[in-house]
Structures are given as structure tokens and as C-alpha cells.
Enzyme design. Structure first.
Site, PDB file in Angstrom:
ATOM      1  N   CYS A  88      23.899 -18.984   4.270  1.00 53.52           N
ATOM      2  CA  CYS A  88      24.282 -20.698   4.498  1.00 53.52           C
ATOM      3  C   CYS A  88      24.832 -21.250   3.242  1.00 53.52           C
ATOM      4  O   CYS A  88      26.651 -20.778   3.221  1.00 53.52           O
ATOM      5  CB  CYS A  88      22.449 -21.225   4.088  1.00 53.52           C
ATOM      6  N   HIS A 177      19.859 -19.069   7.180  1.00 56.69           N
ATOM      7  CA  HIS A 177      18.895 -18.978   6.872  1.00 56.69           C
ATOM      8  C   HIS A 177      18.054 -17.738   7.422  1.00 56.69           C
ATOM      9  O   HIS A 177      17.193 -18.232   7.850  1.00 56.69           O
ATOM     10  CB  HIS A 177      17.802 -19.573   5.926  1.00 56.69           C
ATOM     11  N   GLU A 179      16.295 -15.582   6.278  1.00 60.13           N
ATOM     12  CA  GLU A 179      15.327 -15.165   5.600  1.00 60.13           C
ATOM     13  C   GLU A 179      14.243 -15.777   5.432  1.00 60.13           C
ATOM     14  O   GLU A 179      12.895 -15.193   5.387  1.00 60.13           O
ATOM     15  CB  GLU A 179      15.437 -15.365   3.557  1.00 60.13           C
TER      16      GLU A 179
END
Length: 206
Positions: A88, A177, A179
Site C-alpha cells: 500500500c 493489503h 496481509e
């Protein structure tokens, strides 16, 4: 594997759960030797010994407004000799470090969106060209162009430059993102796994 996360959040306490999400994702993939460094300490402290990868986090900051705070980190990105993954804001920071311009949407882009793979290069090695993956978005800013010396790996309807890779260095940027993958949309975790696998193979030949 020794991994350093650069925590780019200005309010480190308020957003500590965001960094924990990244730590948890790395832990799920078997990575236990993970360190964290606040962005404002970059260049002021020694990096971990035998560092094998650098991951640049997101943030609530905006580069067009807060650039000066991150110049030292940009210098690190250009000089470091270990693989780098920017997520990001980290993706945008890599672009800026290598000469890209940024722009912004009027509002935030959030939620899971389809991302089209243009090159199944390292991060997308488990898919094929033209495949789509569902990745979590949470951003307002975006890169206007691919930096010189980089390859364009993926795009989406609302963000042209979703993913990129340096042509000669192991430097990767991804707008999503990854994750924040979940059970319904697990692709982000696979992208992170592919990054770790790619740099693991790289280390075997050094």
C-alpha cells in the site's frame, strides 16, 4: 528468515493492530524471526544482522503531504541490498523513491477487489497471465506511472498500477493489503507466500 517490517504509521500506538496483522500473516507462513522498526528511526539505528527481507507497511499518512518524513526511508529503499516488499503506502513509497508521481481519489477505495495478473512474476508465480485474484484494498492515493526500471505485474479497474517489480533488483510493490486476506478471500496470503518463496530461492544462489 530474518525479516524487518518498517512501521510507517505516524500514530504507532493507534494503528498497532495493523502491524500485528502483518506479523500474524508472516507467522502463519512460518516466519518467526520478524523485527519491527518505526519509520522515524530509519537511518538512526542498526538494522538486524543477517537481514534477509524488508517489508514496508501502510500508513494513515499521504506522501504528497508528508514526504519529508519519509525521505530517509526512500534512501534506504534505493540503497539496500536485500529484497524489499512495499505494501500500500510502501508500494507508493517505492514508486516515489524511483521517480513516480502520485495522485489521489476523492474517496477511499476499500474492500476486496479483483486484480488482473499481467505477468506471473514471483508474486503471482502460482497463477497464470490473465488470471484474477481478490485482494483487500484500503487506499486513497495511487501511482500515476510505473517507475523507470520497473515491470508492471498487475492492474485493476480502479487502480492501474496494482503491482510492480524492479527489473534487476528484488524490489516489489503491491497496492493491496495482502496481509488482510481472510478465509473467503485468501489470495493475499498466497501472494505473500510467493514473495517469501521467491526470495528464499534467491538466497540459495547467493
Amino acid at each position: 528468515m530474518t525479516i524487518l517490517i518498517v512501521n510507517n504509521y505516524r500514530d504507532q500506538e493507534k494503528y498497532k493492530d495493523r502491524i500485528q496483522q502483518l506479523r500474524n500473516a508472516l507467522k502463519r507462513l512460518g516466519e518467526s524471526e520478524v523485527y519491527e522498526l518505526p519509520f522515524f528511526k530509519v537511518g538512526k539505528v542498526e538494522l538486524p544482522q543477517k537481514l534477509e527481507a524488508l517489508i514496508l507497511s501502510g500508513t494513515e499518512a499521504h506522501l504528497n503531504e508528508d514526504l519529508e518524513q519519509y525521505r530517509t526511508e526512500m534512501e534506504l529503499i534505493r540503497k539496500i541490498h536485500v529484497p524489499v516488499l512495499g505494501i500500500c503506502f510502501g508500494h507508493q513509497l517505492i514508486g516515489k523513491a524511483f521517480g513516480s508521481r502520485l495522485d489521489h481519489f476523492d474517496d477511499f477505495r476499500t474492500g476486496f477487489h479483483s486484480v488482473e495478473i499481467l505477468q506471473p512474476n514471483d508474486l503471482f508465480s502460482t497463477w497464470k497471465e490473465g488470471d484474477t485474484v481478490r485482494l483487500k484494498q484500503s487506499h486513497k492515493d495511487y501511482l500515476l506511472e510505473i517507475p523507470q526500471g520497473f515491470e508492471w505485474l498487475a492492474k485493476s479497474e480502479h487502480c492501474k498500477i496494482e503491482t510492480m517489480k524492479h527489473q534487476t533488483k528484488s524490489i516489489y510493490g503491491i497496492q493491496a493489503h495482502i496481509e488482510r486476506a481472510d478465509e473467503i478471500n485468501p489470495d493475499g496470503l498466497q501472494v505473500l507466500r510467493n514473495f517469501l518463496n521467491a526470495i528464499g530461492k534467491r538466497a540459495e544462489f547467493i
